[in-house]
Design an enzyme around this catalytic site. Structure first.
Site, PDB file in Angstrom:
ATOM      1  N   ASP A  31      61.021   8.177  33.939  1.00  6.92           N
ATOM      2  CA  ASP A  31      60.653   7.354  32.786  1.00  6.92           C
ATOM      3  C   ASP A  31      61.202   5.924  32.880  1.00  6.92           C
ATOM      4  O   ASP A  31      61.832   5.430  31.941  1.00  6.92           O
ATOM      5  CB  ASP A  31      61.175   7.994  31.492  1.00  6.92           C
ATOM      6  N   GLU A 202      51.430  10.190  25.667  1.00  7.55           N
ATOM      7  CA  GLU A 202      52.832   9.852  25.411  1.00  7.55           C
ATOM      8  C   GLU A 202      53.155   8.601  26.212  1.00  7.55           C
ATOM      9  O   GLU A 202      52.286   7.994  26.842  1.00  7.55           O
ATOM     10  CB  GLU A 202      53.768  11.009  25.800  1.00  7.55           C
TER      11      GLU A 202
END
Length: 444
Positions: A31, A202
């Site tokens: 991420d 997301e």
């Protein structure tokens, strides 16, 4: 490639790592949010680990956050743990759910946003914030999470007029809310981002380019898995128009990204799990990205070469080649740090590596990390192509075996300056099919 699964613990102090793709290999990082502050490139990722025996953890076991900065052209500095799960003032202890963070600067203050499981059980995840006068902290963490915000994956946009927006969420819906000037409270209730395609989404990451707002996000297509997609709007609150994919699914695992303009080039940061062989242990990567004249984004294909531009004193990891012929790459053997090597090097095989920064020409020597069985020959380093100017020549000698590594060096045969493409050429006295294993080079 064979897969390697390692249990890695986090670092307690600053650590230096040399890597193209993946950017870091001594711990697992996912991420990645990349930001440029004061001309310097920083990355704020999450951190995957293997759960210790007896630990009750979700599928992704993520206990804390590290942060990195790019030093030179190819060196990533790890500043250690920024925030541990058990130091979240409002967070559940030992939740192992420290998912994707973000960091943004407004005025002279840096704001670090992160999701965590709240101790009050009011939501699956809440989003908190910390502040610092430095991009590397330390951060002062707010004692309460941001009111009215429930979800994961905070993505921040600071508009040209100084107004800030928080994007977040995971599922069929993504949300956006304007922030107050203090950057710690929403100025209005979050609203659903309209105009996005159906399916799981997301990893919201907003950018503004040439007056257009781009909302990029992870999108799960049916039967394809995680991709990176984007939509555009003339308003930060939407509605948006879906424009397509930036990156296809990688190896049936998750993906989560960020986009940054660094030194005039657009870069897509993302993660992949190929170095661990397990899609819950991911490693952050980066590749260049291009906007077309009509404002659409060209599809990005993952490379091993990545974005590094190694200079004097930094490792040139030639296994992350620009092109290769008469050789292959594989996971490195022996006691070398996790990564790849160039192997199965045939007579006149070569591997090229673009964008090596010879700086002002002060380098006098070149170092190589090699392993060889009973072979005799040479390894040449040339400029531009396999027949280009010869700048160095190493003898190929027996090192004790194909997994027994030695560091050797030789003089540069001529002064070289500026950004250059180099080519390594392998030669053997007997024309052997396997001449040398090569891990990296370094100018000194």
């Amino acid at each position: 490639m064979k897969h390697i699964l390692l249990t890695l613990s986090f670092l307690a102090s600053i650590h230096i790592s040399y890597a193209q793709n993946p950017l870091v290999t001594d711990i697992f990082t996912a991420d990645p949010t990349a930001r440029v502050f004061n001309g310097k490139l920083y990355v704020y990722p999450s951190h995957d680990i293997v759960p210790e025996e007896g630990v009750q953890a979700p599928d992704f076991c993520m206990p804390d956050y590290h942060m990195y900065s790019l030093e030179g052209g190819n060196t990533w500095k790890d500043y250690g743990v920024v925030l541990d799960q058990n130091n979240v003032p409002w967070g559940e202890k030992n939740s192992y759910g420290m998912w994707a963070p973000d960091c943004i600067k407004k005025g002279d203050t840096y704001y670090y946003y992160y999701p965590a499981a709240p101790i009050d059980k009011s939501s699956f995840r809440r989003i908190g914030v910390g502040t610092s006068k430095s991009p590397t902290g330390p951060f002062k963490w707010e004692k309460k999470y941001i009111k009215d915000v429930e979800g994961i994956d905070p993505g921040l946009l600071l508009d040209d007029n100084g107004k800030a927006y928080l994007y977040f969420g995971g599922g069929e819906k993504l949300f956006v809310a304007p922030l107050k000037d203090n950057m710690k409270e929403v100025a209005a209730k979050p609203i659903k981002v309209e105009g996005l395609p159906a399916g799981y989404k997301e990893g919201s990451f907003p950018i503004k380019v040439n007056g257009m707002y781009y909302l990029t996000f992870a999108h799960v297509f049916a039967n394809e898995g995680y991709t990176i997609a984007y939509a555009t709007s003339d308003n930060p609150l939407g509605p948006f128009v879906y424009r397509g994919k930036i990156m296809d699914n990688l190896g049936n695992g998750t993906n989560h990204h960020s986009i940054v303009n660094y030194k005039g080039k657009w870069i897509l940061f993302y993660h992949w799990w190929e170095i661990s062989g397990y899609n819950k242990l991911r490693s952050m990567r980066a590749d260049y990205m291009t906007f077309k004249e009509d404002g659409t984004i060209a599809r990005v294909k993952p490379t091993l070469r990545g974005i590094g531009a190694p200079t004097i004193g930094e490792k040139i990891q030639v296994d992350r080649y620009s092109s290769i012929s008469g050789a292959t790459t594989n996971f490195v053997g022996g006691n070398e740090p996790i990564g790849w090597m160039v192997t199965e090097t045939k007579m006149m095989g070569n591997v090229s590596f673009n964008n090596v920064d010879f700086a002002n020409g002060t380098a006098k020597k070149i170092v190589a990390r090699v392993a060889s069985g009973q072979r005799i020959g040479t390894m040449e380093v040339r400029l531009g192509n396999p027949k280009g100017d010869l700048i160095a020549e190493f003898p190929v000698k027996y090192t004790g075996g194909w997994n027994n590594w030695e560091t050797i060096e030789t003089d540069l045969l001529k002064s070289v300056s500026g950004m250059q493409n180099i080519v390594v050429v392998f030669k053997s006295v007997w024309g052997a099919d396997k001449i040398l294993n090569l891990n990296w080079l370094m100018l000194k």
